[in-house]
Scaffold this motif. Sequence first.
Motif, PDB file in Angstrom:
ATOM      1  N   ALA A 198      -3.896  -3.708   1.647  1.00  0.00           N
ATOM      2  CA  ALA A 198      -3.843  -4.473   0.401  1.00  0.00           C
ATOM      3  C   ALA A 198      -3.031  -5.753   0.587  1.00  0.00           C
ATOM      4  N   VAL A 199      -1.913  -5.635   1.304  1.00  0.00           N
ATOM      5  CA  VAL A 199      -1.079  -6.813   1.572  1.00  0.00           C
ATOM      6  C   VAL A 199      -1.889  -7.862   2.330  1.00  0.00           C
ATOM      7  N   LYS A 200      -2.634  -7.421   3.326  1.00  0.00           N
ATOM      8  CA  LYS A 200      -3.457  -8.342   4.111  1.00  0.00           C
ATOM      9  C   LYS A 200      -4.574  -8.935   3.263  1.00  0.00           C
ATOM     10  N   MET A 201      -5.179  -8.119   2.410  1.00  0.00           N
ATOM     11  CA  MET A 201      -6.278  -8.567   1.558  1.00  0.00           C
ATOM     12  C   MET A 201      -5.816  -9.644   0.573  1.00  0.00           C
ATOM     13  N   VAL A 202      -4.657  -9.432  -0.031  1.00  0.00           N
ATOM     14  CA  VAL A 202      -4.143 -10.381  -1.024  1.00  0.00           C
ATOM     15  C   VAL A 202      -3.663 -11.659  -0.345  1.00  0.00           C
ATOM     16  N   GLY A 203      -3.106 -11.524   0.834  1.00  0.00           N
ATOM     17  CA  GLY A 203      -2.745 -12.698   1.619  1.00  0.00           C
ATOM     18  C   GLY A 203      -1.737 -13.631   0.957  1.00  0.00           C
ATOM     19  N   GLY A 204      -0.863 -13.074   0.141  1.00  0.00           N
ATOM     20  CA  GLY A 204       0.166 -13.892  -0.502  1.00  0.00           C
ATOM     21  C   GLY A 204      -0.274 -14.615  -1.752  1.00  0.00           C
ATOM     22  N   LYS A 205      -1.522 -14.388  -2.193  1.00  0.00           N
ATOM     23  CA  LYS A 205      -2.009 -15.081  -3.389  1.00  0.00           C
ATOM     24  C   LYS A 205      -1.244 -14.653  -4.630  1.00  0.00           C
ATOM     25  N   TYR A 206      -0.899 -13.367  -4.698  1.00  0.00           N
ATOM     26  CA  TYR A 206      -0.111 -12.838  -5.810  1.00  0.00           C
ATOM     27  C   TYR A 206       1.011 -11.965  -5.260  1.00  0.00           C
ATOM     28  N   PRO A 207       2.158 -11.967  -5.906  1.00  0.00           N
ATOM     29  CA  PRO A 207       3.218 -11.032  -5.505  1.00  0.00           C
ATOM     30  C   PRO A 207       2.759  -9.598  -5.706  1.00  0.00           C
ATOM     31  N   LEU A 208       3.168  -8.713  -4.805  1.00  0.00           N
ATOM     32  CA  LEU A 208       2.749  -7.318  -4.850  1.00  0.00           C
ATOM     33  C   LEU A 208       3.932  -6.406  -5.136  1.00  0.00           C
ATOM     34  N   GLU A 209       3.705  -5.485  -6.049  1.00  0.00           N
ATOM     35  CA  GLU A 209       4.712  -4.478  -6.378  1.00  0.00           C
ATOM     36  C   GLU A 209       4.199  -3.100  -5.991  1.00  0.00           C
ATOM     37  N   ALA A 210       4.981  -2.358  -5.246  1.00  0.00           N
ATOM     38  CA  ALA A 210       4.645  -0.973  -4.925  1.00  0.00           C
ATOM     39  C   ALA A 210       5.333  -0.070  -5.934  1.00  0.00           C
ATOM     40  N   ASP A 240       9.855   2.802   4.492  1.00  0.00           N
ATOM     41  CA  ASP A 240       8.491   2.666   5.000  1.00  0.00           C
ATOM     42  C   ASP A 240       7.628   1.846   4.051  1.00  0.00           C
ATOM     43  N   VAL A 241       7.825   2.026   2.751  1.00  0.00           N
ATOM     44  CA  VAL A 241       7.068   1.237   1.775  1.00  0.00           C
ATOM     45  C   VAL A 241       7.417  -0.240   1.912  1.00  0.00           C
ATOM     46  N   ALA A 242       8.715  -0.544   2.007  1.00  0.00           N
ATOM     47  CA  ALA A 242       9.149  -1.934   2.124  1.00  0.00           C
ATOM     48  C   ALA A 242       8.564  -2.596   3.362  1.00  0.00           C
ATOM     49  N   GLU A 243       8.463  -1.830   4.436  1.00  0.00           N
ATOM     50  CA  GLU A 243       7.967  -2.389   5.693  1.00  0.00           C
ATOM     51  C   GLU A 243       6.455  -2.618   5.689  1.00  0.00           C
ATOM     52  N   CYS A 244       5.788  -2.205   4.625  1.00  0.00           N
ATOM     53  CA  CYS A 244       4.351  -2.493   4.488  1.00  0.00           C
ATOM     54  C   CYS A 244       4.111  -3.953   4.107  1.00  0.00           C
ATOM     55  N   GLY A 245       5.180  -4.639   3.654  1.00  0.00           N
ATOM     56  CA  GLY A 245       5.045  -6.066   3.355  1.00  0.00           C
ATOM     57  C   GLY A 245       4.965  -6.422   1.888  1.00  0.00           C
ATOM     58  N   VAL A 246       5.253  -5.467   0.997  1.00  0.00           N
ATOM     59  CA  VAL A 246       5.215  -5.759  -0.442  1.00  0.00           C
ATOM     60  C   VAL A 246       6.423  -6.608  -0.833  1.00  0.00           C
ATOM     61  N   ASP A 247       6.338  -7.234  -1.999  1.00  0.00           N
ATOM     62  CA  ASP A 247       7.420  -8.097  -2.475  1.00  0.00           C
ATOM     63  C   ASP A 247       8.449  -7.345  -3.311  1.00  0.00           C
ATOM     64  N   TYR A 248       7.972  -6.366  -4.072  1.00  0.00           N
ATOM     65  CA  TYR A 248       8.849  -5.610  -4.972  1.00  0.00           C
ATOM     66  C   TYR A 248       8.537  -4.124  -4.873  1.00  0.00           C
ATOM     67  N   ILE A 249       9.562  -3.327  -5.114  1.00  0.00           N
ATOM     68  CA  ILE A 249       9.372  -1.875  -5.187  1.00  0.00           C
ATOM     69  C   ILE A 249      10.072  -1.398  -6.452  1.00  0.00           C
ATOM     70  N   SER A 250       9.324  -0.802  -7.361  1.00  0.00           N
ATOM     71  CA  SER A 250       9.919  -0.306  -8.598  1.00  0.00           C
ATOM     72  C   SER A 250      10.199   1.193  -8.457  1.00  0.00           C
ATOM     73  N   VAL A 251      11.409   1.566  -8.873  1.00  0.00           N
ATOM     74  CA  VAL A 251      11.860   2.952  -8.731  1.00  0.00           C
ATOM     75  C   VAL A 251      12.449   3.409 -10.068  1.00  0.00           C
ATOM     76  N   GLY A 252      11.722   4.246 -10.774  1.00  0.00           N
ATOM     77  CA  GLY A 252      12.192   4.734 -12.067  1.00  0.00           C
ATOM     78  C   GLY A 252      13.454   5.560 -11.969  1.00  0.00           C
ATOM     79  N   ALA A 253      13.665   6.180 -10.812  1.00  0.00           N
ATOM     80  CA  ALA A 253      14.830   7.048 -10.631  1.00  0.00           C
ATOM     81  C   ALA A 253      16.149   6.292 -10.726  1.00  0.00           C
TER      82      ALA A 253
END
Length: 286
Positions: free
Chosen positions: A235-247, A258-271
């Motif tokens: 997904a990160v490769k497909m979007v190619g930086g066009k939009y910020p990505l949140e995991a 491991d999630v961060a190393e996938c290349g996303v911009d944000y990670i939301s954690v409800g915990a």
Amino acid sequence: MENLPYLSAKKIHEFIRLALLEDVGTGDHSTLGSISKDQFGQAHLIIKESGIIAGLALAEMIFYQFDRDLQVEILLKDGDEVNPGDIGLIVKGSAASILTTERLVLNCMQRMSGIATKTHQLSQLISHTKARLMDTRKTTPNFRMIEKWAVVLGGGLNHRFALYDMVMLKDNHVDFAGGITKAILNTKNYLQKEGLDLKIEVETRNLDEVREVLLVGGIDYIMLDNMDYETMRKAVKMVGGKYPLEASGGITEETLKDVAECGVDYISVGALTHHVRSMDISLKAF
């Protein structure tokens, strides 16, 4: 005080007013019955475990709002790393006022410090990546402002504050609307009709939905919900930086790196706000 759009002196004073009304009600009869009104007292805030301290500014406002004649000396800064035995503040003045406000101060500071500490710990795990940790709306009712403030003090970012300040088209919105394309177009028409300038985020569950969002366009963020690492990287490769990505979705302390190393911009954690242990802090007379 942090420069946060949801945080203002007026809102904090109203929070304190309601919290004191809940706790004190018609009077703190334990204190009124045992302590004379002119009894002088002093107490210090003792930190009993390591972590990030948060809520000192709020504690000061609670003391002064209840009794403007109290004297509060702040010895640390919100966001500081602390250890057992550290003293956060000293309060002097009416012993009765100190006793009546003690529990509200501790409830807020223990909760805020627990959130700030957890946020800091998790942020450190992904500091080698570009990803930033964010909170969610999974907060305690009527305490959201305080909890989100604590996340920022711990080094995290706030996601939208509430339903009114950003559009998030989640899976149920998409399904009820009849698909991603309809959900986005309906939303854009609604915002234009109502004269609203709000960011739009779309939740996606698979690569086909990511592809459809890219085709429709006109949004601001894409959420990758409950995707495995391989799918996220695609997904990160497909979007190619066009939009910020949140995991998002079920991300734990064990999987965060491991999630961060996938290349996303944000990670939301409800915990960060709904599954956290309060810090051990006490207010003791001396």
